[in-house]
Design a protein around this motif. Structure first.
Motif: not given
Length: 407
Positions: A239-245, A306-313, A318-322
């Motif tokens: 949750h925290l990492a997703t919000w930061a992304s 937008p593209g980099a942000g979508a891939s990061l989120v 879903y993938f633990n930030g991999n």
């Protein structure tokens, strides 16, 4: 009354708008529709388990059905292929054995790709079954004349069984990933609106504007996360990492827009809207996958926020930030460029040009002598100055002349 020249200028503007607006609308539709109409695998990374004859046949079958569509990665066993999917090295993998074929897919990485791999697995199994049947028929035909066991050899081999395993599943509340992809467009538009609000708030100094960008980006990302996960359950992990992304994505877009406005004025707002909304969103691949878009579109889209942000989120949810380092670097680069433009740019938006001038005049005149208000106050001559002014002297001269003539 309107002059003929003014009327001609008005008609000229109407004619320009009648041509320019349909052209802009057509280009916007093309930007969204063209990539969607060209969706197909292009160097899509997929895994193949093992180096057996069956695995080699799978590679040949996929390469024949989709020339240049797949980038094959070999894995020694199924466990390593699953690990490659979780680390986002591949979108899926094929585990091929003489009697079965298992498709390892990931709906969290892309529901569209998962469906594509499932169909490819069915086609591979059908092709392998047909090839096995042809080989068995040829062998039976060669031995049937010499042995009564030919009928047994002519028996049709069992059809290859196909199984599908979803290694990393999307959220049960968003099985097709619709919520995730639908949130990107309003996220981009709201980020540009943040920059617009700050551009109109010209009383803020550049440093204060920077702090406001940070606070508003974090607050906007929190609101998006509350809706997407709290109400719709589309971002289930970290949750925290997703919000930061989300916050970094909003900040990169809004900082870039604010910097463009600071550099070139209101035209920067239009340029950012075109770049982020009409190029960045459709080129992001968030509704399918970047590798399903035309190659140039894929490259451009992943270098835009937008593209980099979508891939990061997607990676944090879903993938633990991999596989997120590259996307973080792109967003950070755009953020730094935007902040530098905000701090060193000096152009103001014409929407708020008046308040800037008044603010500057007030700041310059407070506590100083000879202010703008003093300069603007008309000078009233004193009685002594008036008595010696040329006008008064001239009036007295004419009065004496008339008195002498009368005498």
């Amino acid at each position: 009354m309107q002059t003929p020249l003014a009327g001609n200028q008005s008609w000229r503007r109407v004619a320009i708008m009648a041509v320019a607006l349909p052209l802009v609308i057509s280009l916007a539709v093309m930007a969204y529709a063209w990539p969607a109409a060209r969706i197909a695998p292009r160097d899509l990374p997929v895994g193949i388990v093992g180096t057996s004859t069956a695995s080699q046949g799978a590679v040949q079958g996929l390469a024949h059905s989709e020339p240049g569509g797949f980038d094959f990665r070999l894995y020694p066993d199924e466990a390593s292929a699953r690990s490659g999917i979780r680390e986002r090295d591949v979108y899926g993998a094929f585990v091929v054995t003489p009697g079965s074929l298992t498709v390892l897919e990931s709906t969290a990485a892309s529901p569209t790709v998962a469906q594509l791999l499932g169909k490819a697995g069915q086609q591979l199994a059908a092709h392998a079954s047909k090839a096995a049947a042809d080989r068995a028929a040829s062998a039976a035909h060669g031995t049937s004349a010499r042995s009564k066991r030919g009928k047994a050899g002519a028996e049709k081999p069992a059809r290859i069984r196909v199984g599908t395993v979803d290694v990393v599943q999307t959220s049960a509340d968003d099985p097709r990933g619709v919520v995730f992809s639908s949130a990107l467009l309003p996220l981009t538009i709201c980020s540009i609106m943040i920059a617009l609000v700050l551009a109109m708030s010209l009383r803020l100094r550049p440093v204060s504007r920077l702090m406001a960008l940070i606070v508003m980006s974090g607050a906007a990302a929190l609101g998006v996360y509350v809706v997407a996960q709290g109400f719709l359950g589309a971002l289930p992990h970290d949750h925290l990492a997703t919000w930061a992304s989300l916050a970094l994505t909003v900040f990169a877009i809004s900082a870039t827009t604010a910097g463009a406005v600071a550099l070139v004025g209101s035209a920067g707002l239009g340029l950012s809207a075109v770049l982020m909304v009409f190029v960045g969103n459709p080129f992001s691949g968030s509704t399918s996958a970047p590798e399903l878009l035309p190659k140039a579109v894929d490259d451009i889209g992943q270098w835009l926020p937008p593209g980099a942000g979508a891939s990061l989120v997607r990676g944090t949810a879903y993938f633990n930030g991999n596989d997120s380092a590259g996307h973080i670097a792109v967003l950070t680069l755009w953020s730094v460029l935007g902040l530098a433009a905000v701090l060193f740019g000096h152009r103001a938006s014409p929407v708020a040009k008046g308040p800037v001038a008044n603010e500057g005049a007030t700041a310059d005149t407070e506590g100083t002598e000879g202010s703008a208000n003093d300069v603007a106050t008309p000078h009233v001559p004193s009685a002594e100055e008036s008595s010696h002014s040329p006008a008064r002297i001239d009036v007295h001269a004419h009065a004496h002349a008339r008195h002498a003539a009368g005498a």
